[in-house]
Each structure stands twice: as structure tokens, then as C-alpha cells.
Design a protein around this motif. Structure first.
Motif, PDB file in Angstrom:
ATOM      1  N   PHE A 110      44.927  31.244  44.929  1.00 41.34           N
ATOM      2  CA  PHE A 110      45.547  32.546  45.129  1.00 41.34           C
ATOM      3  C   PHE A 110      46.451  32.936  43.961  1.00 41.34           C
TER       4      PHE A 110
ATOM      5  N   ALA B 131      45.945  36.442  42.909  1.00 45.24           N
ATOM      6  CA  ALA B 131      45.607  37.352  44.000  1.00 45.24           C
ATOM      7  C   ALA B 131      46.508  38.580  43.997  1.00 45.24           C
TER       8      ALA B 131
ATOM      9  N   THR C  89      47.314  42.165  46.552  1.00 46.99           N
ATOM     10  CA  THR C  89      47.103  42.641  47.908  1.00 46.99           C
ATOM     11  C   THR C  89      47.265  44.149  48.009  1.00 46.99           C
TER      12      THR C  89
ATOM     13  N   TYR D 126      52.275  46.206  55.992  1.00 44.38           N
ATOM     14  CA  TYR D 126      52.719  45.404  57.124  1.00 44.38           C
ATOM     15  C   TYR D 126      54.216  45.160  57.120  1.00 44.38           C
TER      16      TYR D 126
ATOM     17  N   LYS E   3      55.653  46.064  53.328  1.00 45.98           N
ATOM     18  CA  LYS E   3      54.717  46.407  52.268  1.00 45.98           C
ATOM     19  C   LYS E   3      53.973  47.656  52.709  1.00 45.98           C
TER      20      LYS E   3
ATOM     21  N   TYR F 219      50.629  45.359  46.019  1.00 43.62           N
ATOM     22  CA  TYR F 219      51.589  44.263  46.055  1.00 43.62           C
ATOM     23  C   TYR F 219      52.959  44.663  45.546  1.00 43.62           C
TER      24      TYR F 219
ATOM     25  N   SER G  36      46.444  37.421  61.048  1.00 37.69           N
ATOM     26  CA  SER G  36      47.689  36.654  61.001  1.00 37.69           C
ATOM     27  C   SER G  36      48.557  37.184  62.131  1.00 37.69           C
TER      28      SER G  36
END
Lengths: 70, 296
Positions: B163, B166, B168, B172, B183, B187, B258
Motif C-alpha cells: 500500500f 496507494a 484513496t 468517510y 475525508k 486522499y 470496514s
């Protein structure tokens, strides 16, 4: 310690898409060791007679998979 | 208050009865009350007051989904106040895994319990720079317990299980290490603040003013820089956040969840909100919770 019910793959397949109570669906997941498990809430709240066998599941300690947070 | 006017006239041998009923229940509130089979007068009054207030404050039209989470059962908690139909397309909640429903809201087990809203930001939000989501939390957690309350996340740049590079595209809330993190966008679009108690109404917001903002109980807690706009194409979850890795799975339906750990008693998804909107929303929601004797 959180406990969960240990499922076989066949048992997991039986639960997918099925309700354990009105408007509440089973959600089998895999733990850190890739065991298929369901929660004790689903076992205790189950009112679906097709799944009365859930009360006989072996309970094991829940080991969650790591949550990736970005 | 209902008003009944009865006119009875005798016309020859015919008796004509005319009954005019004027109800003070807002039609949108009544539609929800009927769909969710809310029979308790206090709950009915709370819902009506909430709807009337949202309309008076010009918040109603800014909402795509409103979840009052009232009634005490899954069959009542599932309905979206804005469109109380038992349909995925109406953003009716589908509950998965272990969740305990009560008059105080819905409590996920922190193992596998979450609700799917079926709300896809990529198709439901016309402007990526006008988006908000909110939850009312009745649980405070320990400092090292990550818990997602609402969200959808696309994570790209993963090389096998690495990651390191990574990125995003995420929307959330999460309570993490004693802070609340919001967020809303890529990211870089993050607003976080120290939050040891995690009780009350949380709003994550993005609007045309150029920043993302995090509100708690109507108060602006922090502002984050506005990164590139983006909208996730996996569904917003409640009591959790969907996570999809397009580099690993070609099918967008192969997202995972999640999960959360906090008891939720209200939630919304909609377009961006102003400072005044946030103040008004908190006032209405807190009054709603107080009427239901579950305020925090």
C-alpha cells in the motif's frame, strides 16, 4: 474477547443472501486465519427455522483482518 | 392539531354529510410514519417537527437521504425519510451482519455489522464539490479503536499487498487514535480534530467555497485543503465504509466493508451545507433526539 461462530464453506454458502430476522441478512466473513465466521448476534437473533443448527456452531475467538486506513 | 368541521344538512329525505379534516402532519412526515409503521405519538410528533423544521430551514431539498432511525426495529430503521419506499433505489437500508436495534438507534457489533444505503456518490451527486454526510453518534470509544461510521472508499495504486503508493478517493468518518477524521474527496482532502468523546452530530462537508469542513454539533472543528474532486462508485455504508480496490478486483461489486462500532441515531447524505445550514441541522437533530429521550 469477542467470540464468533465457526462455519464450514458449505454452511457459509447456505447463509449467503438469507435473513436471520426480518430485514437483517447474514454476513459471513473471513477472519485473520481465513476461517468463515458469523457473529454471535446473528446466532442469537436468528428466527429463521432453516438455520436452527447455528446454535450448535463452535465458538472461537475473533481475530480480525487488518483494516487498511489511508 | 387536527381540525374537524362537520356539516350536516337535511335536504328533503336526503342527509348529506360533509367532513373536512385538516391535519397538521406534513405529508412527507406522514408518508414515512406510514411506511415505517410508527405508532407512538411522541415518535410521530418528533418526525413531523423534524420534517417541518428541515423545510423551514431550507435543508430538506439539500438532502438525498435522511435516516431518522426511529421505531426500534430493523424494519422501521431501514426507511429513508426523503423517499420511504422499500426499494434499493430509494436508498432504503439493507442490514448485514450483527446489529442490535433499539429505541436508541442501531448498534453494530464491530465484527461484521453494517447497513448498505445503495447510495452511489458517483451517480447520485451531480457536483463533486457539493457533498455532505452526517451521523449522530451515541457511543464513545477508546483512543485506539478505528471505527467507520459512514462512507465509501476507492483505493488505487496497490501493488499486490503493498500500500506504499496507494491513493484513496474516499468519503468517510472514522474515529481513530482519539481523533475524528473526515475525508471527502481524494486522499489530500482531509479534516481531522482531537475528539476524545465522539458523541453527537458529525458532518463532513465539501462545497464550492474550496475546502472540506468537519463539524461537530453544529460547530466548525477544522478545515482541510481541497484536493482533486472525485466521487466513489461503491455504495455509501452506515455503521461502516465500503472499500473497493480496482487494481485487485475488476468487478466494482467486489467491494468489502470496514465496519463501525458506534451506535447511530440519525444520518444524512446530501449536497454541501453552509455554516448556517450546519447550525440549523444540529439544532433540529438535537431537538429530535431530545424528544425521543436519546440525546447525547
Amino acid at each position: 474477547m469477542i467470540e464468533v461462530g465457526l462455519l464450514t464453506i458449505e454452511q457459509k454458502d447456505l447463509l449467503l443472501g438469507q435473513q436471520y430476522a426480518t430485514d437483517s441478512y447474514f454476513n459471513p466473513i473471513q477472519d485473520l486465519d481465513n476461517n468463515w465466521v458469523i457473529s454471535t448476534e446473528e446466532i442469537e437473533q436468528n428466527t429463521n427455522e432453516n438455520f436452527n443448527w447455528l446454535t450448535n456452531l463452535e465458538l472461537i475467538e475473533y481475530k480480525p483482518k487488518e483494516v487498511k486506513i489511508l | 392539531m387536527a381540525t374537524n368541521i362537520n356539516f350536516n344538512k337535511i335536504l328533503g329525505v336526503k342527509k348529506i354529510a360533509i367532513s373536512i379534516k385538516s391535519s397538521s402532519i406534513d405529508p412527507d412526515a406522514q408518508a414515512f410514519i406510514t411506511a415505517a409503521a410508527i405508532t407512538d405519538p411522541t415518535q410521530q410528533s418528533a418526525i413531523n417537527t423534524l420534517v417541518v423544521g428541515l423545510k423551514a430551514d431550507n435543508l430538506w431539498t439539500k438532502m438525498k437521504a435522511i435516516y431518522p432511525i426511529v421505531g426500534g426495529t430493523a424494519s422501521q430503521h431501514k426507511y429513508n425519510l426523503k423517499d420511504p419506499q422499500d426499494l434499493d433505489s430509494a436508498f432504503r437500508l439493507q442490514f448485514n451482519g450483527g446489529i442490535t436495534h433499539s429505541a436508541n438507534g442501531m448498534l453494530p457489533n464491530g465484527v461484521n455489522g453494517y447497513a448498505n444505503t445503495y447510495f452511489l456518490p458517483s451517480t447520485q451527486i451531480a457536483n463533486a464539490d457539493s457533498f455532505h454526510f452526517s451521523v449522530y453518534s451515541r457511543t464513545t470509544l477508546g483512543p485506539f479503536v478505528p471505527a467507520f461510521d459512514i462512507g465509501a472508499s476507492i483505493i488505487t495504486g496497490i501493488d499486490n499487498d503493498d500500500f506504499a503508493n496507494a491513493e484513496t478517493n474516499a468519503f468517510y468518518f472514522i474515529q481513530y487514535f482519539g481523533s475524528t477524521v473526515v475525508k471527502n474527496g481524494f486522499y489530500s482532502a482531509t479534516a481531522s480534530f482531537i475528539d476524545p468523546t465522539s458523541l453527537g452530530l458529525y458532518v463532513g462537508n465539501r462545497n464550492s467555497t474550496g475546502n472540506i469542513t468537519a463539524y461537530k454539533n453544529g460547530v466548525l472543528k477544522n478545515t482541510g485543503s481541497l484536493g482533486p474532486s472525485g466521487l466513489a462508485y461503491c455504495p455509501m455504508l452506515l455503521m461502516g465504509a465500503s472499500v473497493y480496490y480496482p487494481d485487485l478486483y475488476p468487478n466494482p461489486n467486489d467491494w468489502s466493508a470496514s465496519v463501525g462500532k458506534r451506535q447511530l441515531a440519525f444520518a444524512t447524505i446530501g449536497v454541501g451545507l453552509s455554516n448556517t445550514d450546519n447550525t440549523n441541522l444540529y439544532t433540529l437533530v438535537q431537538a429530535f433526539q431530545t424528544t425521543l429521550s436519546r440525546q447525547v
